[in-house]
Design an enzyme around this catalytic site. Structure first.
Site, PDB file in Angstrom:
ATOM      1  N   SER A 124      -7.916   3.521   8.775  1.00 20.93           N
ATOM      2  CA  SER A 124      -8.579   3.423   7.478  1.00 20.93           C
ATOM      3  C   SER A 124      -7.786   2.538   6.525  1.00 20.93           C
ATOM      4  CB  SER A 124      -8.770   4.815   6.880  1.00 20.93           C
ATOM      5  OG  SER A 124      -9.307   4.744   5.576  1.00 20.93           O
ATOM      6  N   ARG A 162     -15.005  11.971   6.265  1.00 17.12           N
ATOM      7  CA  ARG A 162     -13.772  12.686   6.622  1.00 17.12           C
ATOM      8  C   ARG A 162     -13.357  13.638   5.521  1.00 17.12           C
ATOM      9  NH1 ARG A 162      -9.982   8.183   6.864  1.00 17.12           N
ATOM     10  NH2 ARG A 162      -8.392   9.771   7.139  1.00 17.12           N
ATOM     11  N   ASP A 186     -15.484   1.735   6.924  1.00 20.02           N
ATOM     12  CA  ASP A 186     -14.436   2.656   6.471  1.00 20.02           C
ATOM     13  C   ASP A 186     -14.882   3.427   5.241  1.00 20.02           C
ATOM     14  OD1 ASP A 186     -11.598   3.664   6.429  1.00 20.02           O
ATOM     15  OD2 ASP A 186     -11.723   2.740   4.457  1.00 20.02           O
ATOM     16  N   HIS A 243       0.842  -1.198   0.000  1.00 24.00           N
ATOM     17  CA  HIS A 243       0.000   0.000   0.000  1.00 24.00           C
ATOM     18  C   HIS A 243       0.870   1.238   0.000  1.00 24.00           C
ATOM     19  CE1 HIS A 243      -3.436   2.600   0.732  1.00 24.00           C
ATOM     20  NE2 HIS A 243      -2.657   3.267   1.546  1.00 24.00           N
ATOM     21  N   LYS A 246      -8.657  -2.116   5.801  1.00 22.29           N
ATOM     22  CA  LYS A 246      -8.871  -2.700   4.473  1.00 22.29           C
ATOM     23  C   LYS A 246      -7.774  -3.707   4.139  1.00 22.29           C
ATOM     24  CE  LYS A 246      -9.135   1.283   2.248  1.00 22.29           C
ATOM     25  NZ  LYS A 246      -9.287   2.409   3.184  1.00 22.29           N
TER      26      LYS A 246
END
Length: 424
Positions: free
Chosen positions: A184, A169, A162, A83, A188
């Protein structure tokens, strides 16, 4: 009895939320029993007052449990995910996933779309004619078995809390909270079911985290969350003060990624791709392999072609090209000494490569080519940027965004390292 007002008041007054309070409010919000206004107030209270490690861990776990988790046990090989926290010209996922797959490691890369100045992996891949990003869980697992790499959208059943909270947000100016960012991202990633996660945490003007200390805190928080859930997690802090590579924009970045897979491409993109591949392979127990060699000898390109074809993409099709282009030229000769990544990202967005809100279409061919980057010599009148769009009316705003955000100096500027730190 727990109520939303009590939970908000606790955090508003600087208190610590209990596990029961966190479990209740995430579940109630997911089911629609807590209003957006109430969750907005709680998000702002967390933004202002922070959260302790135990609260962040409980918040993450509650969001994971708000939906399904993928079971990748049937894939039959180590599963490692990557990520990135997002940057300008960050196309690393595209060459990285097939590169790691070469070594019998599965890469379940569930990616997102761009919003604002950072590009989205799915938008880039959808510039390939026919490429399908919406896959079922069974299709994901089958492709991981057969090819080893998949880059697709997450299903709506994965951490639905989320998805709701992220949208909230974004419109309440609470995105930059480290507890909320970390939870967040990790809810995931953990729900995806990978054995290991490698995080690329960007630092600099083109990143969400401009400050090194904050970026390091975010990386440490996410690594801790992964380890708390028995997922081998490690992070690299990488420079995003100048754009990564030579392009920012969807089809432009795909084209550059293919160059990397063909054994060429910009040095910084190749370096970061190889370093992240080494981390992912080490996490999978593959220490005695050479990912750089797999870029050079064509194995990574073969895996890319198989992945694109499996997802319906025409790997030999011509990528989209914008209808119009303009160049920005140097007024004086010298060396490029500065180039603000954020300005380049915003300019690409204004050309049509990105979107202002979720659901907007993007232009596949829009974006920016960086013809001269930091440290390179430029002559007076020579082009530094080439801007692409289907909408010529977009050129002035993009040019205005770049004005004054890059400089020419008399002496060569030395670029700093891409890898700034490593958290394990």
């Amino acid at each position: 009895m727990i109520t939303a007002v009590d939970v908000i008041r606790t955090k508003r007054d600087g208190g610590e939320l209990s596990t029961a309070q966190i479990d209740w409010i995430i579940d109630a919000y997911t089911k629609g029993a807590v209003a957006d206004e109430q969750m907005s107030a709680l998000a702002m209270a967390i933004f202002l007052n922070g959260a302790k490690p135990r609260e962040i861990a409980d918040w993450t776990a509650a969001m994971i449990h708000s939906g399904i988790t993928l079971n990748l046990a049937g894939v039959g090989k180590p599963c490692v995910d990557k990520h990135s926290t997002g940057g300008v010209g960050d196309k690393i996922t595209l060459p990285l996933a097939p590169l790691v797959a070469v070594f019998d490691v599965a890469v379940p890369q569930l990616s997102g779309r761009g919003l604002g100045h950072t590009g989205g992996t799915l938008d880039k891949l959808e510039s390939i004619p026919g490429f399908k990003v919406d896959l079922t869980e069974d299709e994901v697992i089958e492709q991981l078995k057969e090819i080893g790499a998949v880059i697709c959208a997450a299903t709506g059943d994965l951490a639905p809390a989320d998805k709701k909270l992220y949208a909230l947000r974004d419109i309440t100016s609470t995105v930059e909270s480290i507890p909320l960012i970390a939870s967040s991202i990790m809810c995931k990633k953990i729900a995806e079911g990978a054995d290991a996660i490698v995080l690329d945490v960007k630092v600099g003007s083109g990143a969400f985290m401009k400050d090194f200390a904050q970026a390091r805190e975010l990386a440490e928080t996410m690594v801790r969350l992964g380890r708390d859930h028995d997922v081998d997690t490690r992070a690299l802090l990488t420079d995003m003060s100048i754009p990564l590579g030579r392009t920012a924009g969807n089809a432009l970045e795909v084209r550059e990624s293919v160059e990397v897979l063909a054994g060429g491409g910009p040095e910084d993109v190749v370096e970061l791709t190889v370093e992240l591949a080494k981390e992912m392979l080490a996490a999978a127990g593959r220490m005695d392999v050479d990912p750089a060699a797999a870029l050079k000898d064509g194995r990574a390109m073969d895996a890319w072609r198989k992945m694109v074809a499996a997802q319906g993409g025409d790997v030999d099709a011509t990528l989209p090209v914008a209808q119009e282009f303009e160049e920005i030229k140097a007024e004086t000769g010298g060396y490029i000494s500065e180039m603000d990544a954020y300005a380049v990202g915003v300019a690409a967005w204004r050309l049509g490569a990105g979107r202002e809100r979720q659901g907007q279409p993007v232009q596949a061919g829009a974006g920016i080519e960086i013809l001269k980057t930091v440290g390179e010599q430029v002559q007076a009148g020579e082009a530094v940027f080439r801007l692409h769009t289907d909408t010529p009316a977009r050129f002035p705003a993009a040019m205005e965004t770049l004005a004054g955000q890059w400089k020419v100096g008399a002496e060569p500027a030395k670029r700093g390292p891409i890898i700034l730190d490593r958290i394990v």
